[in-house]
Write a protein that holds these residues in place. Structure first.
Motif, PDB file in Angstrom:
ATOM      1  N   ARG A   1       0.584   2.368   9.126  1.00 14.98           N
ATOM      2  CA  ARG A   1      -0.063   3.163   8.086  1.00 14.98           C
ATOM      3  C   ARG A   1       0.658   3.102   6.740  1.00 14.98           C
ATOM      4  NH1 ARG A   1      -4.093   5.639  10.527  1.00 14.98           N
ATOM      5  NH2 ARG A   1      -3.952   6.101  12.765  1.00 14.98           N
TER       6      ARG A   1
ATOM      7  N   THR B   1       3.132   4.754   5.443  1.00 10.61           N
ATOM      8  CA  THR B   1       3.364   6.077   4.851  1.00 10.61           C
ATOM      9  C   THR B   1       4.657   6.672   5.402  1.00 10.61           C
ATOM     10  OG1 THR B   1       2.163   7.260   6.597  1.00 10.61           O
ATOM     11  CG2 THR B   1       0.893   6.572   4.648  1.00 10.61           C
TER      12      THR B   1
ATOM     13  N   ASN C   1      -6.891  15.979   0.299  1.00 15.46           N
ATOM     14  CA  ASN C   1      -6.329  14.739   0.827  1.00 15.46           C
ATOM     15  C   ASN C   1      -6.864  13.536   0.058  1.00 15.46           C
ATOM     16  OD1 ASN C   1      -5.143  16.387   2.682  1.00 15.46           O
ATOM     17  ND2 ASN C   1      -6.085  15.439   4.478  1.00 15.46           N
ATOM     18  N   SER C   2      -6.079  12.471   0.059  1.00 15.11           N
ATOM     19  CA  SER C   2      -6.507  11.214  -0.540  1.00 15.11           C
ATOM     20  C   SER C   2      -5.968  10.078   0.325  1.00 15.11           C
ATOM     21  CB  SER C   2      -5.973  11.088  -1.975  1.00 15.11           C
ATOM     22  OG  SER C   2      -4.575  10.835  -1.963  1.00 15.11           O
ATOM     23  N   ASN C   3      -6.220   8.855  -0.081  1.00 15.65           N
ATOM     24  CA  ASN C   3      -5.676   7.718   0.651  1.00 15.65           C
ATOM     25  C   ASN C   3      -4.164   7.630   0.513  1.00 15.65           C
ATOM     26  OD1 ASN C   3      -8.198   6.862   1.558  1.00 15.65           O
ATOM     27  ND2 ASN C   3      -8.547   5.565  -0.234  1.00 15.65           N
ATOM     28  N   TRP C   4      -3.632   8.228  -0.546  1.00 15.43           N
ATOM     29  CA  TRP C   4      -2.204   8.106  -0.828  1.00 15.43           C
ATOM     30  C   TRP C   4      -1.384   9.276  -0.335  1.00 15.43           C
ATOM     31  CZ3 TRP C   4      -0.968   5.504  -6.206  1.00 15.43           C
ATOM     32  CH2 TRP C   4      -1.376   4.163  -6.152  1.00 15.43           C
TER      33      TRP C   4
ATOM     34  N   TYR D   1       1.545  13.299   4.757  1.00 10.09           N
ATOM     35  CA  TYR D   1       1.773  11.856   4.653  1.00 10.09           C
ATOM     36  C   TYR D   1       1.785  11.463   3.184  1.00 10.09           C
ATOM     37  CZ  TYR D   1      -3.347  11.546   4.001  1.00 10.09           C
ATOM     38  OH  TYR D   1      -4.628  11.704   3.535  1.00 10.09           O
TER      39      TYR D   1
ATOM     40  N   ALA E   1       1.914   7.854   0.970  1.00 11.70           N
ATOM     41  CA  ALA E   1       1.859   6.393   1.026  1.00 11.70           C
ATOM     42  C   ALA E   1       3.015   5.778   0.231  1.00 11.70           C
ATOM     43  CB  ALA E   1       0.528   5.896   0.468  1.00 11.70           C
TER      44      ALA E   1
ATOM     45  N   ASP F   1       2.833   3.190  -1.470  1.00 10.57           N
ATOM     46  CA  ASP F   1       2.286   2.775  -2.760  1.00 10.57           C
ATOM     47  C   ASP F   1       2.311   3.927  -3.773  1.00 10.57           C
ATOM     48  OD1 ASP F   1       1.834   0.159  -2.008  1.00 10.57           O
ATOM     49  OD2 ASP F   1      -0.261   0.511  -1.424  1.00 10.57           O
ATOM     50  N   ASP F   2       2.116   5.157  -3.290  1.00 13.20           N
ATOM     51  CA  ASP F   2       2.193   6.303  -4.193  1.00 13.20           C
ATOM     52  C   ASP F   2       3.600   6.446  -4.749  1.00 13.20           C
ATOM     53  OD1 ASP F   2       1.276   9.080  -5.221  1.00 13.20           O
ATOM     54  OD2 ASP F   2       3.049   9.526  -4.018  1.00 13.20           O
TER      55      ASP F   2
END
Length: 241
Positions: A134, A136, A208-211, A225, A227, A229-230
């Motif tokens: 994932r 994260t 919530n978001s993907n990040w 969680y 990410a 990338d965040d």
């Protein structure tokens, strides 16, 4: 007690209750009660002959996640610039059960990172997951019993670092395809950076978001969680495989 040699070999040391040789005595003197007191230093303790099963014995003492961290994750991440090489000593291999639990519960330290240049030792936190990579970091934000959470404890320790409160210098999250399997990806971050971002998100995040976001578990616990990338987008330093 299991000890790693500089070359990576494992030795099992004899448990010494009291032993000294002439020449090992540093000083003598009298205590308050008039009795002689002797201070010793143990310059040399001969290790037991190393057997082929010594390392296997220590590895068997480790949990599945700790074993995978030692055997699969550490060889990959150890040379990342944020880590900088050194030796790894899992807490589970050198501490009794009660102290292991205290280190985990109070400080979140899973392993000791021993560095040669400059010579030093610092704590690491590790989380190994199997299955979907994932990418994260996950941090407990609600405990099933309603007690102090992982995020709260790390934030408190960091805030009180001048008082000597311990916390892991680095946090590692790794994903393997299965237990004892192949490393899919891993990331390393300074714990202070991770907790700073998590605390900010806990205060400001509305959904919530993907990040980033929250995961609620059936037992009542909750994880945040974040990410990788965040964190990279926020200019935090990460080491990623």
């Amino acid at each position: 007690m299991a000890v790693n040699h500089a070359d990576g070999r494992l030795a099992v040391w004899e448990c010494v209750i009291f032993a000294a040789r002439r020449g090992d005595i540093l000083e003598t003197g009298s205590g308050n009660d008039g009795e002689d007191q002797v201070a010793f230093t143990f310059k040399t303790i001969k290790p037991l002959a190393e057997s082929s099963s010594a390392r296997e014995h220590v590895i068997k003492m480790l949990s599945a996640s700790a074993e995978d961290f030692v055997n699969v994750v550490w060889p990959g991440i150890s040379q990342l610039p944020i880590v900088g090489g050194g030796k790894l000593q899992p807490v589970e291999a050198v501490s009794d059960k009660n102290f292991i639990d205290q280190l985990d519960l109070l400080a979140g330290i899973d392993a000791w990172h021993i560095q040669a240049n400059p010579s030093s030792i610092r704590g690491l936190a590790s989380r190994v997951q199997w299955g979907v990579p994932r990418r994260t970091f996950t941090i407990r934000t609600r405990s099933k019993g309603g007690g102090e959470t992982e995020l709260e404890k790390r934030a408190r320790a960091i805030a009180n670092r001048e008082e000597g409160h311990l916390y892991p210098h680095l946090t590692v999250q790794a994903y393997l395809d299965k237990k004892g399997g192949t490393l899919l990806c891993a990331a390393v971050i300074k714990t202070t950076d991770l907790i700073a971002r998590a605390s900010f998100l806990q205060e400001k995040m509305k959904h919530n978001s993907n990040w980033f976001g929250y995961i609620d578990n059936p037992d009542g616990s909750q994880f945040m969680y974040i990410a990788w990338d965040d964190l990279l987008a926020q200019k935090f330093q990460l080491g990623i495989l």
